[in-house]
Design a protein around this motif. Structure first.
Motif, mmCIF file in Angstrom:
data_model
loop_
_atom_site.group_PDB
_atom_site.id
_atom_site.type_symbol
_atom_site.label_atom_id
_atom_site.label_comp_id
_atom_site.label_asym_id
_atom_site.label_seq_id
_atom_site.Cartn_x
_atom_site.Cartn_y
_atom_site.Cartn_z
ATOM 1 N N ALA A 1 -2.712 29.119 14.751
ATOM 2 C CA ALA A 1 -3.317 30.436 14.542
ATOM 3 C C ALA A 1 -2.187 31.397 14.185
ATOM 4 O O ALA A 1 -1.218 31.530 14.942
ATOM 5 C CB ALA A 1 -4.054 30.906 15.784
ATOM 6 N N MET A 2 -2.317 32.053 13.046
ATOM 7 C CA MET A 2 -1.171 32.774 12.486
ATOM 8 C C MET A 2 -1.594 34.107 11.897
ATOM 9 O O MET A 2 -2.664 34.226 11.303
ATOM 10 C CB MET A 2 -0.542 31.900 11.394
ATOM 11 N N VAL A 3 -0.742 35.093 12.066
ATOM 12 C CA VAL A 3 -0.911 36.383 11.402
ATOM 13 C C VAL A 3 -0.302 36.274 10.008
ATOM 14 O O VAL A 3 0.844 35.855 9.851
ATOM 15 C CB VAL A 3 -0.225 37.503 12.204
ATOM 16 N N PHE A 4 -1.071 36.635 8.987
ATOM 17 C CA PHE A 4 -0.607 36.552 7.601
ATOM 18 C C PHE A 4 0.453 37.630 7.347
ATOM 19 O O PHE A 4 1.580 37.335 6.974
ATOM 20 C CB PHE A 4 -1.807 36.721 6.669
ATOM 21 N N HIS A 5 0.077 38.883 7.542
ATOM 22 C CA HIS A 5 1.006 40.001 7.378
ATOM 23 C C HIS A 5 1.160 40.690 8.717
ATOM 24 O O HIS A 5 0.189 41.196 9.275
ATOM 25 C CB HIS A 5 0.500 40.989 6.336
ATOM 26 N N LEU B 1 -5.204 36.886 23.271
ATOM 27 C CA LEU B 1 -6.634 36.647 23.083
ATOM 28 C C LEU B 1 -6.977 35.187 23.331
ATOM 29 O O LEU B 1 -7.981 34.865 23.981
ATOM 30 C CB LEU B 1 -7.054 37.054 21.669
ATOM 31 N N ALA B 2 -6.157 34.288 22.809
ATOM 32 C CA ALA B 2 -6.403 32.859 22.981
ATOM 33 C C ALA B 2 -6.235 32.445 24.437
ATOM 34 O O ALA B 2 -7.054 31.688 24.986
ATOM 35 C CB ALA B 2 -5.461 32.056 22.091
ATOM 36 N N ARG B 3 -5.193 32.951 25.065
ATOM 37 C CA ARG B 3 -4.918 32.567 26.452
ATOM 38 C C ARG B 3 -6.032 33.045 27.387
ATOM 39 O O ARG B 3 -6.491 32.300 28.260
ATOM 40 C CB ARG B 3 -3.560 33.152 26.865
ATOM 41 N N GLU B 4 -6.479 34.275 27.202
ATOM 42 C CA GLU B 4 -7.513 34.804 28.082
ATOM 43 C C GLU B 4 -8.879 34.171 27.804
ATOM 44 O O GLU B 4 -9.779 34.258 28.635
ATOM 45 C CB GLU B 4 -7.568 36.323 27.974
ATOM 46 N N ALA B 5 -9.018 33.532 26.637
ATOM 47 C CA ALA B 5 -10.241 32.791 26.329
ATOM 48 C C ALA B 5 -10.192 31.371 26.890
ATOM 49 O O ALA B 5 -11.144 30.602 26.696
ATOM 50 C CB ALA B 5 -10.467 32.750 24.827
ATOM 51 N N GLY B 6 -9.111 31.021 27.551
ATOM 52 C CA GLY B 6 -9.020 29.707 28.173
ATOM 53 C C GLY B 6 -8.455 28.626 27.273
ATOM 54 O O GLY B 6 -8.556 27.439 27.578
ATOM 55 N N ARG B 7 -7.834 29.036 26.177
ATOM 56 C CA ARG B 7 -7.172 28.073 25.303
ATOM 57 C C ARG B 7 -5.698 27.979 25.697
ATOM 58 O O ARG B 7 -5.128 28.914 26.245
ATOM 59 C CB ARG B 7 -7.301 28.488 23.842
ATOM 60 N N THR C 1 -13.064 34.067 16.395
ATOM 61 C CA THR C 1 -12.642 32.929 15.588
ATOM 62 C C THR C 1 -11.906 31.902 16.429
ATOM 63 O O THR C 1 -12.141 30.685 16.310
ATOM 64 C CB THR C 1 -11.760 33.413 14.422
ATOM 65 N N ILE C 2 -11.011 32.357 17.295
ATOM 66 C CA ILE C 2 -10.309 31.438 18.190
ATOM 67 C C ILE C 2 -11.299 30.738 19.118
ATOM 68 O O ILE C 2 -11.256 29.509 19.288
ATOM 69 C CB ILE C 2 -9.239 32.189 18.995
ATOM 70 N N ALA D 1 -8.023 23.395 24.734
ATOM 71 C CA ALA D 1 -7.270 22.795 23.633
ATOM 72 C C ALA D 1 -6.032 23.627 23.330
ATOM 73 O O ALA D 1 -5.966 24.823 23.624
ATOM 74 C CB ALA D 1 -8.144 22.677 22.398
ATOM 75 N N LYS D 2 -5.060 22.980 22.696
ATOM 76 C CA LYS D 2 -3.810 23.651 22.378
ATOM 77 C C LYS D 2 -3.871 24.314 21.003
ATOM 78 O O LYS D 2 -4.383 23.733 20.044
ATOM 79 C CB LYS D 2 -2.646 22.656 22.397
ATOM 80 N N VAL D 3 -3.325 25.525 20.928
ATOM 81 C CA VAL D 3 -3.198 26.242 19.664
ATOM 82 C C VAL D 3 -1.787 26.810 19.585
ATOM 83 O O VAL D 3 -1.298 27.422 20.542
ATOM 84 C CB VAL D 3 -4.263 27.358 19.545
#
Length: 368
Positions: free
Chosen positions: A132-136, A94-100, A68-69, A77-79
């Motif tokens: 990008a946020m964790v709900f619970h 996960l986002a950082r290693e994907a290059g975001r 999804t990220i 891009a920034k998240v």
């Protein structure tokens, strides 16, 4: 064995029985099941047919979260990720290693994030396009205010990705009411009480198509999952799926509907949590969260200050009494993680509390 972890959860016999078959993923009968599951999930998510689509992906929640990220946040891009728990830390990785480019918003893990926490960070950096946020957060048990944060993001013209892995099916959230949400993700083995093995993103179709080509991975490209479904049919699956887990999930959805859906599932989980929380206090133990910040999925408890206490020894001794909890913790302070979701009742929780009390007495006496 009473399984008290926040997923994969204890399941009903009917769900487990559905796995006792061999299935060809391209079989017409199975494809009907798979297509039906996508429709049923869309309803639970409050999605709109033609506007949202259910996009399954093989594997654990981390797989579909990364997909999804990658799909909705462009490379470079920034998240922004509200950092108030262990699973937020994983999302950021996960986002950082994907290059975001990850902007970490440091928050305490003893209360949920609100729009008041998020919006100043966005105002200070107009280049942040997505939160990008964790709900619970099952690291501690807090619930982030997805409804309020989503509304604020919508007003600010920003996007949201919601990791609802430990919330979907219990905590309410309607995609139709939140057009700022590109996708919410969840897995089969949590609050819907299926078997583990498959993740889902329920996503906006327009955004998924607009983001085609930026995932940087064929396996983890949700736009390709959507394109395949449109080309080959909604009962068709890219690559070999966990067919038995999908068959079991269809049965789990039947049981979910029979119980009364989201409201009934949440009510049972809240009753489980209340029984556990009160019981823990009755044993003289201290919950990690104040009651007003306690979510309905897991109760995290401070470990006894007694130097004779050892978590691994305690977990093994408790297992001998028929109750299994996590043998690790995700908080800075030493804690115990006790799940309140799955095919369990408040009576089960009270039985677990009795076992916890007896086991504590046993292990501390032996260590004396």
């Amino acid at each position: 064995m009473l399984l008290l972890i926040p997923g994969p959860v204890q399941t009903r016999p009917e769900v487990r029985a559905a796995m006792a078959q061999d299935i060809a993923p391209w079989d017409v009968d199975f494809q009907r099941v798979y297509a039906r599951i996508r429709e049923r999930v869309l309803v639970i998510a409050g999605g709109t047919p033609g506007e949202h689509a259910t996009l399954p992906l093989q594997g654990a929640g981390h797989f579909v979260t990364e997909a999804t990220i990658r799909t909705f946040v462009a490379p470079g891009a920034k998240v922004l990720v509200p950092m108030n728990g262990a699973y937020a830390q994983r999302m950021a990785r996960l986002a950082r290693e994907a290059g975001r480019v990850v902007v970490e918003l440091k928050l305490t893990d003893t209360r949920g994030a609100t729009a008041a926490d998020i919006m100043p960070a966005l105002a200070a950096d107009p280049d942040i396009g997505t939160v990008a946020m964790v709900f619970h957060e099952t690291g501690s048990g807090i619930v982030n205010d997805a409804e309020g944060i989503g509304a604020a993001l919508r007003g600010a013209g920003r996007r949201m990705i919601l990791d609802a892995v430990s919330a979907f099916g219990a905590l309410p959230f309607s995609l139709a009411a939140h057009p700022e949400c590109d996708a919410l993700v969840f897995t089969s083995g949590k609050c819907l009480e299926g078997m583990p093995g498959i993740g889902f993103a329920v996503a906006r179709i327009d955004r998924t198509e607009a983001c085609a080509g930026q995932a940087g991975s064929w396996s983890l490209d949700l736009s390709d999952v959507l394109a395949h479904a449109k080309r080959a049919g909604w009962g068709s699956i890219r690559f070999t799926p966990p067919v038995q887990a999908i068959a079991a999930f269809d049965v789990a959805l039947d049981l979910y509907d029979a119980e009364g859906g989201q409201a009934a599932r949440l009510a049972r989980y809240r009753a489980n949590t209340d029984a556990l929380y009160d019981g823990i206090i009755g044993l003289g133990l201290r919950p990690y969260l104040a009651r007003e910040h306690q979510g309905p999925v897991i109760v995290t408890v401070h470990q006894p200050a007694d130097p004779r206490f050892d978590l691994m020894s305690f977990v093994e001794a408790l297992k001998r009494r028929g109750v299994l909890i996590s043998n690790f913790y995700n908080t800075a302070a030493p804690t115990m993680r006790i799940g309140a979701i799955g095919a369990i009742t408040p009576d089960d929780m009270r039985r677990a509390v009795d076992a916890i009390g007896a086991t504590l007495n046993e292990v501390l006496t032996k260590a004396a």
